[in-house]
Design an enzyme around this catalytic site. Structure first.
Site, short mmCIF file in Angstrom:
data_model
loop_
_atom_site.label_atom_id
_atom_site.label_comp_id
_atom_site.label_asym_id
_atom_site.label_seq_id
_atom_site.Cartn_x
_atom_site.Cartn_y
_atom_site.Cartn_z
N SER A 93 5.64 -4.01 1.41
CA SER A 93 5.93 -3.67 2.80
C SER A 93 6.44 -4.90 3.55
O SER A 93 7.46 -5.46 3.17
CB SER A 93 4.67 -3.06 3.44
OG SER A 93 4.99 -2.41 4.64
N LEU A 94 5.75 -5.34 4.60
CA LEU A 94 6.16 -6.57 5.30
C LEU A 94 6.33 -7.71 4.31
O LEU A 94 7.27 -8.51 4.40
CB LEU A 94 5.11 -6.94 6.35
CG LEU A 94 5.21 -8.34 6.98
CD1 LEU A 94 6.48 -8.48 7.79
CD2 LEU A 94 3.98 -8.63 7.84
#
Length: 256
Positions: A93-94
């Site tokens: 994700s991030l």
């Protein structure tokens, strides 16, 4: 590598010449402890969780909300650890876009590069962000987002004291994510492997296939059962696949 390096709290100082080292970048609201079990010394691969400011052993530090500032600080911590032997990057994700940007910075500025970049659960850096929640929204909206993503235990969502601690950190990570600016970065001959959850509507296989455009190296795409947090939900099953991906000697072009 020194285990006292605040960026790598679970490093075991194994010999990087004998063990493939994989630096792991976590999702928004996470910390290095997410990968603590991966970092067990008995693994055939050395997983090195990266600790960002504002969490874990660095909880007294302020969270960073500017992507360029984070990148500069990360490079300072990473350079001594990656300048003498092969290494790999994994990001969820991030963490996927952090891993991509740091890989590009290392390659373009220092001539260093990961042997492979493995990304999970995040759209390609040059594509528009499909996320529903934005950091300017209120806490109620953020809680709805956490429920929608289905990765936060219900007992935490119902505990106001814990939420009072977690929500500011999660919001800071969303601000950090929103501050990322794509400026035409493209990896040079670095293989990219994209892992997608079949039910991750904002980072499914159709969206994650665009990671092939982020490198002129080989590309592979693989789907897994689960939603945005399939990495955690599949546990050892996913980790075994990740280890196979790292240990394989001849990179193929599955999904290319």
């Amino acid at each position: 590598m020194q285990s006292t390096n605040k960026w790598f709290p679970f490093a075991h100082n194994r010999d990087g010449r004998k063990h493939k080292q994989v630096f792991c970048f976590h999702y928004a609201g996470g910390s290095s402890v997410i990968f603590k079990q991966w970092a067990a010394a008995s693994r055939p691969v050395e997983f090195i969780p990266v600790e960002l400011p504002g969490r874990g052993i660095r909880s007294a530090e302020a969270c960073l909300e500017n992507f360029d500032q984070l990148t500069e600080q990360l490079l300072t911590g990473l350079l001594p650890a990656v300048d003498s032997h092969p290494f790999y990057f994994f990001g969820h994700s991030l963490g996927a876009v952090i891993a991509f940007e740091v890989a590009w910075q290392l390659q373009s500025r220092y001539g260093l590069h990961p042997e492979k970049l493995i990304v999970a659960g995040r759209h390609a850096p040059h594509r528009p962000d499909p996320s529903i929640f934005k950091s300017y929204m209120n806490d109620e909206a953020l809680i709805r987002e956490l429920k929608r993503l289905n990765g936060t235990p219900q007992e935490i969502l119902e505990n106001k004291e814990i939420l009072g601690f977690l929500l500011p950190m999660i919001r800071s990570d969303y601000k950090l994510h929103e501050s990322y600016r794509y400026r035409g970065q493209k990896l040079n001959k670095i293989p990219v492997v994209a892992h997608a959850g079949k039910h991750d509507h904002e980072a499914n296989a159709a969206l994650m296939q665009h990671w092939r455009e982020a490198t002129d190296g080989n590309f592979a795409l693989k789907e897994f059962d689960g939603n945005h947090f399939f990495v955690q939900k599949l546990g050892e099953e996913y980790l075994a696949e990740l280890i196979r991906e790292i240990l394989q000697t001849d990179y193929d072009e599955r999904g290319a």
